[in-house]
Design a protein around this motif. Structure first.
Motif, mmCIF file in Angstrom:
data_model
loop_
_atom_site.group_PDB
_atom_site.id
_atom_site.type_symbol
_atom_site.label_atom_id
_atom_site.label_comp_id
_atom_site.label_asym_id
_atom_site.label_seq_id
_atom_site.Cartn_x
_atom_site.Cartn_y
_atom_site.Cartn_z
ATOM 1 N N LYS A 291 -3.478 3.331 -1.256
ATOM 2 C CA LYS A 291 -4.524 2.473 -2.334
ATOM 3 C C LYS A 291 -3.204 1.797 -2.303
ATOM 4 N N CYS B 127 2.435 5.733 -3.772
ATOM 5 C CA CYS B 127 1.458 6.029 -5.417
ATOM 6 C C CYS B 127 2.127 7.006 -5.950
ATOM 7 N N GLY C 40 -4.278 -2.273 -8.644
ATOM 8 C CA GLY C 40 -3.180 -1.564 -7.849
ATOM 9 C C GLY C 40 -2.137 -0.671 -8.805
ATOM 10 N N LYS D 117 0.747 -1.254 -0.364
ATOM 11 C CA LYS D 117 0.145 0.139 0.120
ATOM 12 C C LYS D 117 1.335 1.362 -0.383
ATOM 13 N N CYS E 55 -1.227 7.288 0.569
ATOM 14 C CA CYS E 55 -2.269 7.353 0.419
ATOM 15 C C CYS E 55 -3.497 6.220 0.860
#
Length: 118
Positions: A10, A29, A17, A4, A8
């Motif tokens: 995500k 990310c 992903g 992750k 954030c």
């Protein structure tokens, strides 16, 4: 377990992903990376610093980045034996990070040379 984004949260990688960018303490990310990239030494931000910047709790210009590879290296003791023991422990920690793929071979070599005083 899916990786992750430390900014954030995500998912990164896998079929659904997002693509991520590896930092020293984790991955972010691409959207979070765009928010961090203009900070000098951003690849050494801790997860807490990343979260504070992404959530706008801290201004980018107020963030102080400390690289684990280029700090002063003083341990506050005058005992040379203590420094050798702590250097060996730190090298072991960096080797674990290298083995886990968190840092590159080049980063490991830089850290090792610094710790050995070469």
């Amino acid at each position: 377990m899916a990786r992750k984004c430390i900014g954030c949260g995500k998912p990164i990688g896998g079929v659904l992903g997002a693509i991520g960018t590896k930092l020293f303490y984790g991955e972010v990310c691409l959207s979070c990376n765009k928010k961090l990239k203009d900070i000098m030494g951003y690849q050494y931000l801790t997860p807490t610093q990343v979260n504070d910047i992404i959530s706008n709790r801290v201004q980018k210009q107020d963030v102080k980045v400390e690289s684990p590879f280029f700090n002063s290296g003083s341990s506050g003791t005058n005992d040379p034996g203590a420094n050798k023991a702590s250097s060996a422990d730190e090298i072991r920690k960096y080797k674990e990070l290298l083995d886990e793929g968190i840092i590159t071979q080049e980063e490991f070599d830089i850290a090792k040379k610094r710790l050995l005083g070469l």
